[in-house]
Design a protein around this motif. Sequence first.
Motif, PDB file in Angstrom:
ATOM      1  N   UNK A   1      34.610  24.066  33.532  1.00 19.67           N
ATOM      2  CA  UNK A   1      34.861  22.061  33.645  1.00 19.67           C
ATOM      3  C   UNK A   1      36.282  22.011  33.909  1.00 19.67           C
ATOM      4  N   UNK A   2      36.801  23.576  33.419  1.00 12.71           N
ATOM      5  CA  UNK A   2      38.942  22.674  33.697  1.00 12.71           C
ATOM      6  C   UNK A   2      38.335  23.549  35.754  1.00 12.71           C
ATOM      7  N   UNK A   3      37.598  24.138  35.748  1.00  9.40           N
ATOM      8  CA  UNK A   3      37.201  24.394  37.199  1.00  9.40           C
ATOM      9  C   UNK A   3      37.429  23.581  38.211  1.00  9.40           C
ATOM     10  N   UNK A   4      35.826  22.770  37.554  1.00  6.84           N
ATOM     11  CA  UNK A   4      35.832  21.004  38.537  1.00  6.84           C
ATOM     12  C   UNK A   4      37.201  20.104  38.005  1.00  6.84           C
ATOM     13  N   UNK A   5      37.613  20.189  37.124  1.00  7.15           N
ATOM     14  CA  UNK A   5      38.525  19.306  37.222  1.00  7.15           C
ATOM     15  C   UNK A   5      39.617  19.093  37.790  1.00  7.15           C
ATOM     16  N   UNK A   6      40.082  20.744  38.222  1.00  7.67           N
ATOM     17  CA  UNK A   6      41.130  21.312  39.620  1.00  7.67           C
ATOM     18  C   UNK A   6      40.041  20.992  40.619  1.00  7.67           C
ATOM     19  N   UNK A   7      38.731  20.702  41.071  1.00  6.86           N
ATOM     20  CA  UNK A   7      37.996  21.022  42.481  1.00  6.86           C
ATOM     21  C   UNK A   7      38.244  21.761  42.856  1.00  6.86           C
ATOM     22  N   UNK A   8      38.024  23.303  42.388  1.00  8.19           N
ATOM     23  CA  UNK A   8      38.659  24.414  43.183  1.00  8.19           C
ATOM     24  C   UNK A   8      37.321  25.200  43.565  1.00  8.19           C
ATOM     25  N   UNK A   9      36.603  25.993  44.018  1.00 11.16           N
ATOM     26  CA  UNK A   9      35.634  26.435  44.255  1.00 11.16           C
ATOM     27  C   UNK A   9      35.953  28.243  44.055  1.00 11.16           C
ATOM     28  N   UNK A  10      35.356  28.360  42.866  1.00  8.67           N
ATOM     29  CA  UNK A  10      35.757  30.174  42.549  1.00  8.67           C
ATOM     30  C   UNK A  10      33.910  30.389  41.826  1.00  8.67           C
ATOM     31  N   UNK A  11      33.724  31.133  42.153  1.00  2.01           N
ATOM     32  CA  UNK A  11      32.225  32.584  41.930  1.00  2.01           C
ATOM     33  C   UNK A  11      32.195  33.721  41.284  1.00  2.01           C
ATOM     34  N   UNK A  12      31.841  34.136  40.214  1.00  2.00           N
ATOM     35  CA  UNK A  12      32.210  35.473  39.750  1.00  2.00           C
ATOM     36  C   UNK A  12      31.741  36.673  41.474  1.00  2.00           C
ATOM     37  N   UNK A  13      30.518  36.145  42.636  1.00  2.00           N
ATOM     38  CA  UNK A  13      30.805  36.558  43.407  1.00  2.00           C
ATOM     39  C   UNK A  13      31.959  37.354  44.064  1.00  2.00           C
ATOM     40  N   UNK A  14      33.058  36.002  43.830  1.00  2.00           N
ATOM     41  CA  UNK A  14      34.881  36.554  44.681  1.00  2.00           C
ATOM     42  C   UNK A  14      34.704  37.868  43.928  1.00  2.00           C
ATOM     43  N   UNK A  15      34.639  38.127  42.293  1.00  2.00           N
ATOM     44  CA  UNK A  15      35.189  38.936  41.688  1.00  2.00           C
ATOM     45  C   UNK A  15      35.658  40.747  42.154  1.00  2.00           C
ATOM     46  N   UNK A  16      36.535  40.508  42.748  1.00  2.00           N
ATOM     47  CA  UNK A  16      37.059  42.003  43.366  1.00  2.00           C
ATOM     48  C   UNK A  16      37.539  43.084  41.895  1.00  2.00           C
ATOM     49  N   UNK A  17      37.887  44.155  41.803  1.00  2.00           N
ATOM     50  CA  UNK A  17      38.401  45.389  40.967  1.00  2.00           C
ATOM     51  C   UNK A  17      39.958  44.264  41.178  1.00  2.00           C
ATOM     52  N   UNK A  18      40.239  44.720  42.056  1.00  2.00           N
ATOM     53  CA  UNK A  18      42.126  44.263  43.191  1.00  2.00           C
ATOM     54  C   UNK A  18      43.179  43.192  42.398  1.00  2.00           C
ATOM     55  N   UNK A  19      42.231  42.521  41.801  1.00  2.00           N
ATOM     56  CA  UNK A  19      42.591  40.866  41.196  1.00  2.00           C
ATOM     57  C   UNK A  19      43.526  40.901  40.308  1.00  2.00           C
ATOM     58  N   UNK A  20      42.920  42.388  39.685  1.00  2.00           N
ATOM     59  CA  UNK A  20      43.273  42.943  38.236  1.00  2.00           C
ATOM     60  C   UNK A  20      45.054  42.627  38.446  1.00  2.00           C
ATOM     61  N   UNK A  21      44.969  43.592  40.012  1.00  2.00           N
ATOM     62  CA  UNK A  21      46.314  44.631  39.686  1.00  2.00           C
ATOM     63  C   UNK A  21      47.487  43.181  40.585  1.00  2.00           C
ATOM     64  N   UNK A  22      46.576  42.041  40.537  1.00  2.00           N
ATOM     65  CA  UNK A  22      47.661  41.034  41.061  1.00  2.00           C
ATOM     66  C   UNK A  22      48.090  40.191  39.739  1.00  2.00           C
ATOM     67  N   UNK A  23      47.283  40.371  38.319  1.00  2.00           N
ATOM     68  CA  UNK A  23      47.828  39.275  37.290  1.00  2.00           C
ATOM     69  C   UNK A  23      49.025  40.567  36.388  1.00  2.00           C
TER      70      UNK A  23
END
Length: 174
Positions: free
Chosen positions: A152-174
Amino acid sequence: MQLMHIDKRTYRKNTNIVISSFIASLAILSLVFGALLIHFLGATAATPDGSTGNFHLNVIGVMMAIVLCSGVLHSQKQKPYMREVYYVWRLKQLNNQIYRKLAKIKLAADSNDRNAFIILSFYFSSLKQVYSLDDNTLTISTVEKDIAQLNARIAELDISVSPEQFEPELLDSI
């Protein structure tokens, strides 16, 4: 790491066999190694209290059995038979890494960070898969609610997000 479809019956059967084999091998090898160490290095005469002083040799035998069983399990992880078991094991490790950073990830999501949404999408989807495979019916409804809120939050922001986009390196960016 990408989510993949896992046949629940195959996963459960293979996991039970792997765990049973590991435990049986560990028990048998611990006894064998302990007996061999005592035979070649141990004291033969008992003290007046009944102790032979070979406890440390039994402990070493257990440690040797653990190392051998772990080595065999590690060498077999890429075999087709272990595919589902190893995949779920790696997924649980990744979920644990994400969980340790979950507070920071949620804060980033509150700031509309797209990477945080990708991580959360993967995290909740993978949790749902693991809970389903492990028959964890108590907490799966909570995860489904989290997924619905996130979507619901993703739809509210009108962005495209899916689990397939995940890479473990994303954890380092947070």
